[in-house]
Design an enzyme around this catalytic site. Structure first.
Site, short mmCIF file in Angstrom:
data_model
loop_
_atom_site.label_atom_id
_atom_site.label_comp_id
_atom_site.label_asym_id
_atom_site.label_seq_id
_atom_site.Cartn_x
_atom_site.Cartn_y
_atom_site.Cartn_z
N GLU A 98 0.86 -1.19 0.00
CA GLU A 98 0.00 0.00 0.00
C GLU A 98 0.89 1.23 0.00
OE1 GLU A 98 -2.83 0.55 3.25
OE2 GLU A 98 -3.72 2.22 2.14
N CYS B 251 -6.51 1.09 2.53
CA CYS B 251 -7.47 2.21 2.48
C CYS B 251 -7.24 3.13 1.29
CB CYS B 251 -7.38 3.02 3.76
SG CYS B 251 -7.93 2.12 5.20
N ASN C 164 -11.88 -2.95 -0.14
CA ASN C 164 -10.80 -3.25 0.80
C ASN C 164 -11.36 -3.74 2.13
OD1 ASN C 164 -8.26 -3.26 2.16
ND2 ASN C 164 -8.72 -1.23 2.96
N GLU C 165 -11.49 -2.80 3.07
CA GLU C 165 -11.87 -3.18 4.43
C GLU C 165 -13.29 -2.66 4.69
OE1 GLU C 165 -9.74 -1.26 7.71
OE2 GLU C 165 -8.76 -3.20 8.00
O1 AHR Z 1 -2.38 -1.34 6.81
C1 AHR Z 1 -2.85 -0.07 7.15
C2 AHR Z 1 -4.35 0.02 7.01
O2 AHR Z 1 -4.98 -0.83 7.91
C3 AHR Z 1 -4.92 -0.39 5.68
O3 AHR Z 1 -4.86 0.62 4.75
C4 AHR Z 1 -6.33 -0.73 5.99
O4 AHR Z 1 -6.86 -1.69 5.12
C5 AHR Z 1 -6.27 -1.17 7.44
O5 AHR Z 1 -7.19 -0.51 8.22
#
Ligand code: AHR
Length: 660
Positions: free
Chosen positions: A50, A246, A377-378
């Site tokens: 990321e 993110c 993603n999350e």
């Molecule tokens: O790894 C850091 C962040 O943690 C990532 O961007 C996200 O997916 C998670 O909340």
């Protein structure tokens, strides 16, 4: 009478001793080599990439000029403009607007008189790391609106103010063109800067001011930092997930990751703010943007170079739910789904197809052989699953062979997670992404997490995890040995359950020592060097010793999941014929073990043993002492199939035993 008493006492002591010896004799651990439990997928241990902590711009993307296109919100960020006080020359930022929407701004210098009175200096990403005797390639896009003679004199300046490299370019003509020159640095410096003198009279417009080291990974132009790619390659990763995280979601939908804007000519890739620019008040990074010089084409190339399956994660019509939580209405989701279809064509399509042609024109005629795509993603909540369902329907209808990855939210066990598991019952992802940012103890306790998981549904992608020494997002978290050792204990549980756990990646991956937002991270770097954390070595030991089949390794018919502080897993490598044991001792004591190999195969007399250990759970590697904790390998003799082995306090031990 006396003799009799003495004999009695002697018998008593000898008896006690015998009982004591028996009590200390370790209970055998049986490794059943001939009856493997399941396959270990080649994808098992991978990488999560990321653009956080200056991982891309200022990190693995080797561009040294910050804000090269003057597109940062404050267009002079990174630049210092010097004009002699008696000179009426000037420096302006102009905006082309609709004439170039992806790169509207450029700079204009008007030189009134004299030579050597106007210069601009770029400070790089927390400085520019330059190495003695390495060639540096300078380039600039320029146009001269009127006929005049202007020469640009380029200087590399070290922290003492010395000129350690020099070149020049003389742009000509009204049309925008790229001009290039190069020089060799005469010295090494961690925080050098780049100065450009404008000489002559008249007007010059310019944009895309760039400086790259010549020693990028594979010597590619617009390339990547070789030391950082090498650390990734050394992991022998099964996959690489990109671009996050993110960053995929964006603070709002306008700053979400849009892969189509990250391919093609670098000067046409529209820069946007990095979502981590403003995320943490305690670690602001006002100069953190995404130039997308490292875009989707480069990610696919990187995956290919390091032998990893590419795993792109796409925005699913939702911005970060910790931030704006903006949603695309369901009836407007089509362009997002189309992005996914087009990405598959970009990666796998024939050069005659619309998107396959673009890939081919960029230099890769052969397909990238994409097999996995993550949707969102999350994300969490019903909004996510109704969007996921639409993606699934369309992608699976067109590309049934593509494996889809869904999310389960940020926690591995809360109400959102539980409701995600419920929602997934009516969906059909091939893999489900679980995240664990938890204290070290959680990792030790959860070595059993997958022992009783449903075997008849999707597979698990442990897509983001890292033990947090203080608490999640605390700037005081350290990549200490307790965290890494606890992750190792947990990972024996992942390997033991390799029948359902098919992908695993630590997160985040990279952090610049002067520019990070989030800690802990797997690899830290400054502008010149980089190092693997204790956690990196744990990942590397598991990945480099993966094997192809998982074996039962049982003590009294149970796996080692923390009994007397020990954890273990075993694998067999069908290619090399080796039995691979991974054993974690989380206690302060040395532990004796007795391992019995149940096999009809001939066990070879020599084996290799690699130990990663520290007596201090709080110890961690640093940029000054990058190898305080690192693996040590030795050869050991093996006699037969019963092996007595002592595990060092606080250690991860990996043993490879040859068989025929
Ligand atoms: O790894 C850091 C962040 O943690 C990532 O961007 C996200 O997916 C998670 O909340």
């Amino acid at each position: 009478m006396r003799t009799h008493l003495f004999k009695l006492l002697a018998c008593f002591f000898i008896g006690c001793l015998a009982i004591n010896i028996n009590a200390q004799k370790p209970i055998p651990i049986i490794v059943n080599v001939d009856k493997p439990k399941a396959d270990i997928k080649p994808t098992m241990w991978g990488i999560f990439f990321e653009d956080i902590n200056f991982a891309a711009d200022g990190g693995i993307y080797a561009e040294m000029v910050k804000n090269r296109s003057f597109e940062f919100y404050r267009p002079r960020t990174g630049w210092k403009i010097d004009i002699a006080s008696n000179d009426s020359s000037h420096f302006l930022i102009l905006n082309r607007g609709v004439l170039n929407e992806s790169n509207p701004r450029f700079a204009r210098v008007t030189l009134k008189e004299d030579v050597g009175k106007l210069s601009i200096t770029n400070s790089g990403f927390r400085g520019m790391g330059v190495k003695q005797n390495v060639r540096y390639n300078f380039s600039i896009m320029a146009a001269l609106p009127s006929d005049n003679n202007i020469r640009l004199s380029i200087e590399l300046i070290n922290q003492s103010g010395e000129i350690i490299g020099q070149a020049s370019v003389s742009p000509k003509g009204k049309d925008w063109k790229k001009y290039e020159s190069s020089f060799v640095s005469s010295k090494t410096d961690l925080k050098a800067s780049l100065r450009i003198w404008f000489e002559g009279t008249g007007v010059i417009d310019f944009d895309m001011v760039s400086l790259f080291p010549g020693d990028t990974w594979k010597g590619r132009p617009n390339g990547l930092r070789a030391d950082l790619v090498q650390l990734l390659a050394d992991l022998k990763p099964g996959f690489i997930r990109f671009p996050g995280g993110c960053i995929v979601e964006g603070f709002d939908l306008s700053t979400r990751y849009q892969w189509k804007k990250t391919i093609g000519n670098v000067e046409d890739r529209q820069l946007i703010v990095n979502r981590w620019n403003t995320e943490f008040k305690h670690r602001p990074a006002p100069d953190y943007y995404q130039s997308f010089g490292l875009g989707f084409y480069e990610y696919f190339l990187l995956a290919e170079d390091i032998g990893a399956e590419p795993l792109p994660i796409l925005n699913c019509g939702m911005a970060c739910q910790f931030n704006s939580a903006e949603l695309v209405p369901l009836n407007q989701l089509d362009p997002y789904i189309q992005d996914a279809l087009d990405l598959i064509e970009f990666a796998n399509g024939k050069p005659e197809t619309k998107w396959g042609k673009i890939r081919s024109q960029m230099g890769h005629t052969a397909p990238f052989n994409l097999k996995y795509i993550g949707i969102g993603n999350e994300q969490w909540g019903p909004q996510y699953f109704e969007r996921y369902a639409l993606f699934e329907k369309v992608i699976k209808a067109r590309y049934p062979e593509i494996n889809l990855v869904s999310g389960t939210g940020p926690q591995p066990d809360d109400e959102l997670f539980k409701s995600a598991i419920e929602s997934l019952k009516s969906l059909h992802p091939q893999l489900v992404d679980e995240h664990y940012y938890r204290p070290p103890q959680w990792f030790r306790d959860n070595a059993v997490r997958y022992d009783n998981y449903n075997r008849n549904s999707y597979k698990i992608f442990a897509g983001e995890f890292a033990a947090q020494s203080v608490s999640t997002t605390s700037p005081d978290n350290k990549n200490n040995w307790e965290c890494a050792l606890s992750e190792a204990a947990f990972m024996t549980g992942l390997e033991r359950n390799a029948d359902i756990v098919n992908m695993v990646s630590y997160a985040p991956l990279f952090a610049h020592v002067d520019g990070w937002q989030w800690t802990p991270d797997l690899i830290w770097f400054n502008n010149l060097t980089s190092y693997g954390t204790t956690n990196y070595y744990v990942q590397k030991l598991f990945s480099n010793n993966k094997g192809t089949k998982v074996l039962n390794m049982l003590q009294e018919n149970k796996p080692l999941t923390g009994q007397v502080g020990l954890y273990s897993s075993a694998a067999f490598d069908e290619v090399s014929g080796e039995i691979i044991l991974k054993m974690v001792n989380t206690t302060a004591d040395q532990k004796s073990t007795s391992i019995v190999l149940k096999t009809t195969r001939k066990v070879l007399p020599k084996a290799s043993m690699t130990i990663l250990k520290s007596n201090n759970l709080k110890e961690f590697n640093t940029i000054e002492k990058p190898e305080s904790i690192k693996p040590a390998e030795q050869e050991i003799a093996i006699k037969g199939k019963n092996i007595e082995m002592t595990l060092a306090p606080y250690s991860l031990t990996v043993v490879r035993i040859g068989t025929k």
